[in-house]
Design a protein around this motif. Structure first.
Motif: not given
Ligand SMILES: NC(=O)CC[C@H](N)C(=O)O
Length: 309
Positions: A148-163
């Motif tokens: 249950q500890t698996i999560t999404i790295d929101a910083t990576v997602a935002a970084s990819e969204k920007r570029t």
């Protein structure tokens, strides 16, 4: 048969010492910071025994490896109707290529190139809010890995969204043919976030076990997909899992495998083991350079290639 623990230890030591490490992906700025000196390997055999070496407990961005799991989910939702929206032939082109889409009326070649994975994400999204669809994907990963500890790295997602200019172009292009049905922003939002799931080699090897054992996790007894479906997902991994490096991967490693630009590879030795390797430096096709070499060593020494010893 050689002892798996020793083989994994020797490979991990050799990989840690090598100077040729490939180049870390930098088109997603957040991934450019990752230390190319890292290497991790985790192998889980049919009895559930783990053999691990190097940085097998370090989280990394699974990126395109998530496409194996979104394909599994989408097939569970719409079955063979999925194949109207995406093909299952190797593309022979880079993972983010747009060239075939015009000639083939917006239907991507396979679910593992970016265009194909975006189309698959769109299928999962239909009838849901983006947040629900993403939650579904994340819970599926947690269930498969029993963690249950698996999560999404929101910083990576935002970084990819920007570029993510190319992915935005691919999605809009497919939308113009009706292959994408939801607002492009929603579909891409879910796509960028499932690519940004962070996992360790151990967690990823655990999540892939159903593919190595006819659709079923032999430890939990959970049946995830039918044996036919597991076989077919493996077939697509073998032919398309490494983009235009898929032929070379089959030639050298001989296992179904899926790579991601975070430097991870999930590989499946049917009946034997689920394997996850991570080394952030990539080759020209965007696949982990040392990850591939490590898997080549492993399959050679264990005699695990699906094509024979
Ligand atoms: N090969 C990959 O891992 C690509 C995934 C990445 N999120 C992208 O869309 O560009």
């Amino acid at each position: 048969m050689p002892d798996l623990d020793s083989v994994v230890r020797e490979i991990s030591e050799e990989m840690a010492a090598r100077a040729d490490r490939g180049a870390v992906a930098d088109y997603i700025p957040e991934l450019a910071h990752v230390d190319p000196g890292r290497f991790g390997l985790a192998v889980i055999d049919a009895d559930g025994r783990l053999s691990a070496g190097g940085d097998s407990e370090t989280l990394f961005s699974i990126q395109s490896i998530s496409k194996v799991f979104t394909l599994t989910l989408a097939l569970g939702m719409v079955g063979d109707r999925l194949w109207k929206r995406v093909g299952r032939e190797p593309s022979g082109n880079p993972f983010n290529s747009i060239v075939q889409l015009e000639r083939e009326r917006g239907v991507p070649r396979n679910p593992f190139i970016n265009a194909g994975a975006i189309a698959v994400t769109d299928v999962i999204l239909s009838g849901h809010e983006p947040r629900e669809a993403l939650g579904e994907i994340l819970r599926f990963m947690q269930f498969l890995a029993q963690d249950q500890t698996i999560t999404i790295d929101a910083t990576v997602a935002a970084s990819e969204k920007r570029t993510g200019f190319r992915n935005t172009a691919l999605a809009n292009y497919m939308r113009s043919f009706g292959v994408i049905e939801n607002p492009v922003d929603y579909t891409l939002g879910v796509y960028f976030h499932h690519c940004a799931i962070a996992m360790t080699c151990r967690q990823l090897a655990a999540a892939g076990r159903f593919l190595a054992h006819n659709g079923r996790n032999p430890s939990t007894g959970h049946s995830v997909v039918s044996p036919e479906r597991a076989r077919r997902i493996n077939a697509i991994m073998l032919t398309c899992g490494h983009y235009d490096g898929s032929g070379e991967f089959a030639y050298r490693v001989g296992l179904p495998g899926k790579s991601g630009v975070g430097g991870g590879i999930l590989a499946v030795a049917p009946g034997r083991a689920s394997i996850a390797v991570w080394s952030p430096g990539l080759d020209e096709a965007g696949n982990s350079h040392l990850g591939r070499i490590a898997l080549e060593r492993l399959t050679q020494r264990m005699g695990w290639s699906v094509f024979g010893a």
